[in-house]
Design an enzyme around this catalytic site. Structure first.
Site, PDB file in Angstrom:
ATOM      1  N   ASP A 175      -1.421  -0.282  17.731  1.00  0.00           N
ATOM      2  CA  ASP A 175      -0.883   0.663  16.746  1.00  0.00           C
ATOM      3  C   ASP A 175      -0.919   2.097  17.307  1.00  0.00           C
ATOM      4  O   ASP A 175       0.055   2.847  17.185  1.00  0.00           O
ATOM      5  CB  ASP A 175      -1.722   0.577  15.461  1.00  0.00           C
ATOM      6  CG  ASP A 175      -1.258   1.560  14.411  1.00  0.00           C
ATOM      7  OD1 ASP A 175      -0.190   1.333  13.814  1.00  0.00           O
ATOM      8  OD2 ASP A 175      -1.952   2.579  14.191  1.00  0.00           O
TER       9      ASP A 175
ATOM     10  N   THR B 262       0.831  -1.207   0.000  1.00  0.00           N
ATOM     11  CA  THR B 262       0.000   0.000   0.000  1.00  0.00           C
ATOM     12  C   THR B 262       0.869   1.262   0.000  1.00  0.00           C
ATOM     13  O   THR B 262       0.736   2.124  -0.877  1.00  0.00           O
ATOM     14  CB  THR B 262      -0.912   0.001   1.254  1.00  0.00           C
ATOM     15  OG1 THR B 262      -1.712  -1.171   1.236  1.00  0.00           O
ATOM     16  CG2 THR B 262      -1.812   1.229   1.281  1.00  0.00           C
TER      17      THR B 262
ATOM     18  N   ILE C 288      -0.585  13.520   8.082  1.00  0.00           N
ATOM     19  CA  ILE C 288      -0.469  14.770   8.858  1.00  0.00           C
ATOM     20  C   ILE C 288       0.998  14.964   9.257  1.00  0.00           C
ATOM     21  O   ILE C 288       1.586  14.066   9.854  1.00  0.00           O
ATOM     22  CB  ILE C 288      -1.304  14.716  10.159  1.00  0.00           C
ATOM     23  CG1 ILE C 288      -2.760  14.343   9.880  1.00  0.00           C
ATOM     24  CG2 ILE C 288      -1.230  16.041  10.904  1.00  0.00           C
ATOM     25  CD1 ILE C 288      -3.602  14.140  11.153  1.00  0.00           C
TER      26      ILE C 288
ATOM     27  N   ARG D 240       7.964  -9.352  -1.747  1.00  0.00           N
ATOM     28  CA  ARG D 240       7.995 -10.802  -1.547  1.00  0.00           C
ATOM     29  C   ARG D 240       7.714 -11.559  -2.839  1.00  0.00           C
ATOM     30  O   ARG D 240       8.341 -12.538  -3.170  1.00  0.00           O
ATOM     31  CB  ARG D 240       6.910 -11.197  -0.524  1.00  0.00           C
ATOM     32  CG  ARG D 240       7.422 -11.548   0.819  1.00  0.00           C
ATOM     33  CD  ARG D 240       6.283 -11.845   1.743  1.00  0.00           C
ATOM     34  NE  ARG D 240       5.175 -10.909   1.579  1.00  0.00           N
ATOM     35  CZ  ARG D 240       4.388 -10.505   2.556  1.00  0.00           C
ATOM     36  NH1 ARG D 240       4.577 -10.972   3.771  1.00  0.00           N
ATOM     37  NH2 ARG D 240       3.404  -9.668   2.348  1.00  0.00           N
TER      38      ARG D 240
ATOM     39  N   GLU E 280      -3.406  -2.616   9.655  1.00  0.00           N
ATOM     40  CA  GLU E 280      -2.108  -3.255   9.777  1.00  0.00           C
ATOM     41  C   GLU E 280      -2.187  -4.699   9.291  1.00  0.00           C
ATOM     42  O   GLU E 280      -3.283  -5.276   9.216  1.00  0.00           O
ATOM     43  CB  GLU E 280      -1.666  -3.243  11.242  1.00  0.00           C
ATOM     44  CG  GLU E 280      -1.411  -1.849  11.787  1.00  0.00           C
ATOM     45  CD  GLU E 280      -0.377  -1.091  10.973  1.00  0.00           C
ATOM     46  OE1 GLU E 280       0.767  -1.557  10.878  1.00  0.00           O
ATOM     47  OE2 GLU E 280      -0.713  -0.032  10.415  1.00  0.00           O
TER      48      GLU E 280
ATOM     49  N   LYS F  79       2.220   4.771  18.192  1.00  0.00           N
ATOM     50  CA  LYS F  79       2.289   6.177  17.756  1.00  0.00           C
ATOM     51  C   LYS F  79       2.377   7.121  18.943  1.00  0.00           C
ATOM     52  O   LYS F  79       3.113   8.121  18.922  1.00  0.00           O
ATOM     53  CB  LYS F  79       1.059   6.494  16.895  1.00  0.00           C
ATOM     54  CG  LYS F  79       1.065   5.743  15.571  1.00  0.00           C
ATOM     55  CD  LYS F  79      -0.299   5.779  14.902  1.00  0.00           C
ATOM     56  CE  LYS F  79      -0.270   5.089  13.556  1.00  0.00           C
ATOM     57  NZ  LYS F  79      -1.614   4.832  13.019  1.00  0.00           N
TER      58      LYS F  79
HETATM   59  P1  NDP Z   1       1.686  -3.936   2.861  1.00  0.00           P
HETATM   60  O1  NDP Z   1       1.452  -5.256   3.467  1.00  0.00           O
HETATM   61  O2  NDP Z   1       0.679  -3.396   1.903  1.00  0.00           O
HETATM   62  O3  NDP Z   1       3.107  -3.937   2.119  1.00  0.00           O
HETATM   63  C1  NDP Z   1       4.226  -4.592   2.638  1.00  0.00           C
HETATM   64  C2  NDP Z   1       5.231  -4.772   1.494  1.00  0.00           C
HETATM   65  O4  NDP Z   1       6.415  -5.372   2.003  1.00  0.00           O
HETATM   66  C3  NDP Z   1       4.713  -5.667   0.382  1.00  0.00           C
HETATM   67  O5  NDP Z   1       5.090  -5.134  -0.870  1.00  0.00           O
HETATM   68  C4  NDP Z   1       5.451  -6.994   0.614  1.00  0.00           C
HETATM   69  O6  NDP Z   1       5.686  -7.706  -0.576  1.00  0.00           O
HETATM   70  C5  NDP Z   1       6.745  -6.485   1.191  1.00  0.00           C
HETATM   71  N1  NDP Z   1       7.404  -7.465   2.018  1.00  0.00           N
HETATM   72  C6  NDP Z   1       6.954  -8.049   3.154  1.00  0.00           C
HETATM   73  N2  NDP Z   1       7.853  -8.923   3.627  1.00  0.00           N
HETATM   74  C7  NDP Z   1       8.891  -8.902   2.774  1.00  0.00           C
HETATM   75  C8  NDP Z   1      10.131  -9.597   2.703  1.00  0.00           C
HETATM   76  N3  NDP Z   1      10.475 -10.515   3.619  1.00  0.00           N
HETATM   77  N4  NDP Z   1      10.960  -9.319   1.683  1.00  0.00           N
HETATM   78  C9  NDP Z   1      10.625  -8.431   0.743  1.00  0.00           C
HETATM   79  N5  NDP Z   1       9.472  -7.729   0.757  1.00  0.00           N
HETATM   80  C10 NDP Z   1       8.612  -7.967   1.755  1.00  0.00           C
HETATM   81  O7  NDP Z   1       1.918  -2.915   4.056  1.00  0.00           O
HETATM   82  P2  NDP Z   1       1.656  -1.349   4.082  1.00  0.00           P
HETATM   83  O8  NDP Z   1       2.207  -0.719   2.858  1.00  0.00           O
HETATM   84  O9  NDP Z   1       0.252  -1.096   4.465  1.00  0.00           O
HETATM   85  O10 NDP Z   1       2.539  -0.935   5.359  1.00  0.00           O
HETATM   86  C11 NDP Z   1       3.933  -0.785   5.274  1.00  0.00           C
HETATM   87  C12 NDP Z   1       4.422  -0.041   6.511  1.00  0.00           C
HETATM   88  O11 NDP Z   1       3.832   1.249   6.549  1.00  0.00           O
HETATM   89  C13 NDP Z   1       4.048  -0.698   7.851  1.00  0.00           C
HETATM   90  O12 NDP Z   1       5.090  -0.456   8.758  1.00  0.00           O
HETATM   91  C14 NDP Z   1       2.788   0.065   8.262  1.00  0.00           C
HETATM   92  O13 NDP Z   1       2.592   0.064   9.650  1.00  0.00           O
HETATM   93  C15 NDP Z   1       3.147   1.447   7.775  1.00  0.00           C
HETATM   94  N6  NDP Z   1       2.024   2.337   7.540  1.00  0.00           N
HETATM   95  C16 NDP Z   1       0.946   1.915   6.789  1.00  0.00           C
HETATM   96  C17 NDP Z   1      -0.073   2.786   6.496  1.00  0.00           C
HETATM   97  C18 NDP Z   1      -1.250   2.384   5.674  1.00  0.00           C
HETATM   98  O14 NDP Z   1      -2.183   3.191   5.533  1.00  0.00           O
HETATM   99  N7  NDP Z   1      -1.281   1.177   5.115  1.00  0.00           N
HETATM  100  C19 NDP Z   1      -0.056   4.163   6.994  1.00  0.00           C
HETATM  101  C20 NDP Z   1       1.123   4.508   7.775  1.00  0.00           C
HETATM  102  C21 NDP Z   1       2.108   3.613   8.021  1.00  0.00           C
HETATM  103  P3  NDP Z   1       4.445  -8.278  -1.456  1.00  0.00           P
HETATM  104  O15 NDP Z   1       3.744  -7.071  -1.997  1.00  0.00           O
HETATM  105  O16 NDP Z   1       5.086  -9.069  -2.532  1.00  0.00           O
HETATM  106  O17 NDP Z   1       3.610  -9.077  -0.510  1.00  0.00           O
HETATM  107  N1  HSE Z   2      -3.266   0.899  10.380  1.00  0.00           N
HETATM  108  C1  HSE Z   2      -2.928   2.252  10.586  1.00  0.00           C
HETATM  109  C2  HSE Z   2      -4.202   3.042  10.824  1.00  0.00           C
HETATM  110  C3  HSE Z   2      -2.198   2.788   9.391  1.00  0.00           C
HETATM  111  O1  HSE Z   2      -5.283   2.553  10.491  1.00  0.00           O
HETATM  112  O2  HSE Z   2      -4.110   4.158  11.338  1.00  0.00           O
HETATM  113  C4  HSE Z   2      -1.687   4.201   9.575  1.00  0.00           C
HETATM  114  O3  HSE Z   2      -0.692   4.257  10.525  1.00  0.00           O
END
Ligand code: NDP
Ligand code: HSE
Length: 438
Positions: free
Chosen positions: A201, A13, A136, A45, A190, A205
């Site tokens: 979570d 994401t 934000i 992955r 998450e 924060k």
């Molecule tokens: P996702 O699950 O959507 O993405 C995780 C990514 O990491 C995927 O592309 C996955 O690959 C890759 N990945 C996981 N494990 C491995 C590995 N062992 N080797 C290589 N690549 C790997 O997570 P998000 O993008 O939602 O979240 C990412 C971070 O951002 C987290 O720390 C989350 O807490 C934080 N965050 C998320 C927000 C949100 O709105 N979603 C907002 C703010 C912070 P693949 O795609 O192939 O599975």
């Molecule tokens: N899972 C988190 C939330 C993502 O819903 O706020 C942003 O940190």
């Protein structure tokens, strides 16, 4: 000048949002940063997974170490999540003298002290704006914009998924599980959604916010944490009847005894702006002694709002690539050798007001027994509502709002009330905060 080459760990994401925003706004971002920014490498992955964004020109791998170890890259952007592999990768990047940008609040809350110490030693930056409140710019606001202030307290809706669930339950009467599924499909939740609904979570924060607000080390284990999974539609409706909204808040406040650090559902008067922050939106109310209360509002989760914060951090790092490490903004706002050891208070020492809901036998004298116990513990009542028993049931629902009292007294009073033979089951307790800028 040559563009700065960066590597992305994760293309989910937030990774996808970051690719999209960096590419769409490349011209303006370059004008702001003073250099072009090129995503040279990225790890995920499953490289066969279809991605809703263009990865052309990016060397892809399933091995994140390949990205971290690439000597051409100046900045590693960690968007994998979790706090084991991510910790190893971030420390490895720092060891190699690379700057790090991360959206990972679990990582910073649990391992930030170690990570920042390693980064200071190596003279590199670790930027984490996206880790708190999505889009934000709250880290920058507190760390830089409010640097003149003695911060007294802050309170925030800092989990988008939780706020989305509470809003949909209240406005549309939807089921908890159904709304959670939608939040997952929208990319808000998450990887383990219990982190969202059980307040973990938000506790991650809040740990970060308290550290940069008060200049204390990151202390995730000291956060009192309560989730939203036990909030019922009835509580939401009764709160409304009393002129309140239930929000899942992270609250930190300091007084002469120590620091409150707590995440729990909270009744807030509905006239407060923050009580009207709905859906995936987040808001953080910060009280500084000079500025007074200030409120920061915006999308708390989702691909592009989060990417907005990630890319701003990348731009910050690019701008300071040539700056002397000693003169950069400190990671946790205060100079590392000037952190305070003020203690975090036990929840029993925290003072707040309460909403109580209980099932009581519908006969004379019952309310008097309950109020006597409250009175014995120094608790005064602000409002009482009693609902008629449902047909065929002997118990009426009693809802009370109390004035402020220390939690230890309330714990004892609730134990006493629950032990009364005229009370059925347990007493529901939700804390109440007026957030009136005092
Ligand atoms: P996702 O699950 O959507 O993405 C995780 C990514 O990491 C995927 O592309 C996955 O690959 C890759 N990945 C996981 N494990 C491995 C590995 N062992 N080797 C290589 N690549 C790997 O997570 P998000 O993008 O939602 O979240 C990412 C971070 O951002 C987290 O720390 C989350 O807490 C934080 N965050 C998320 C927000 C949100 O709105 N979603 C907002 C703010 C912070 P693949 O795609 O192939 O599975
Ligand atoms: N899972 C988190 C939330 C993502 O819903 O706020 C942003 O940190």
């Amino acid at each position: 000048m040559e563009p700065v080459k960066i590597g992305l760990l994760g293309l989910g994401t937030v990774g996808g949002g970051t690719v999209g925003v960096l590419r769409r706004n490349a011209g303006e971002i370059t004008r702001r940063a003073g250099r072009g920014i090129e995503i040279a490498r990225a790890a995920a992955r499953d490289l066969n997974r279809p991605r809703p964004f263009d990865t052309s020109g990016i060397a892809l791998t399933t091995d994140p170490n390949e990205v971290v170890d690439d000597p051409e890259l100046a900045i590693i952007v960690e968007l994998i999540g979790g706090d084991t592999l991510a910790r190893d990768l971030v420390l490895r990047a720092i060891e190699q003298g690379k700057h790090v940008v991360t959206a990972n609040k679990a990582l910073i809350a649990k391992h930030g002290n170690e990570i920042f110490a390693a980064a200071s030693e190596r003279g590199v930056m670790v930027a984490f704006e996206a880790a708190v409140a999505g889009g934000i710019p709250i880290i920058k606001a507190i760390r830089e914009g409010l640097a003149a202030n003695h911060i007294e307290w802050l309170a925030g809706i800092i989990n988008g998924t939780g706020n989305f669930i509470l809003t949909e339950m209240r406005d549309k009467g939807r089921d908890f599980a159904d709304v959670l599924k939608e939040a997952q499909a929208l990319g808000y939740a998450e990887a383990d959604p219990t982190f969202d609904v059980e307040g973990i979570d938000a506790a991650h924060k809040l740990t970060i916010l308290a550290s940069i607000a008060f200049g204390i080390p990151l202390q995730f284990d000291a956060v009192y944490t309560e989730g939203i999974s036990r909030i019922t539609r009835e509580d939401v409706a009764y709160a409304e009847e009393l002129g309140y909204r239930i929000k899942h808040l992270g609250i930190t406040r300091r007084n002469s005894h120590g620091i409150e650090l707590r995440v729990h559902p909270t009744l807030i008067p509905e006239r407060r702006l923050i009580a009207n922050v709905d859906g995936v939106m987040n808001a953080v109310l910060v009280k500084g002694d000079a500025v007074g209360p200030t409120l920061y509002y915006g999308a708390g989760a989702g691909a592009e709002p989060t990417a907005s914060a990630v890319v701003a951090d990348i731009v910050d790092v690019v701008r300071t690539l040539t700056a002397d490490p000693e003169n950069r903004v400190p990671h946790l706002a205060f100079q590392p050798d000037a952190l305070s050891d003020q203690p975090v208070l036990d929840m029993a020492q925290v003072e707040t007001a309460y909403y109580l809901r209980m099932q009581a036998q519908d006969r004379p004298g019952v309310l008097a027994e309950v109020t006597r116990i409250l009175g014995d513990h120094g608790i005064s009542i602000e409002a009482i509502i009693q609902k008629e028993p449902l047909p065929g049931t002997p118990h009426a629902t009693v809802i009370m709002l109390t004035h402020r009292v220390v939690e230890g007294n309330m714990n004892d009073a609730i134990a006493g009330i629950e032990a009364l033979p005229v009370i059925e089951g347990s007493v529901t307790r939700i804390r109440v905060e007026t957030l009136d800028g005092q």
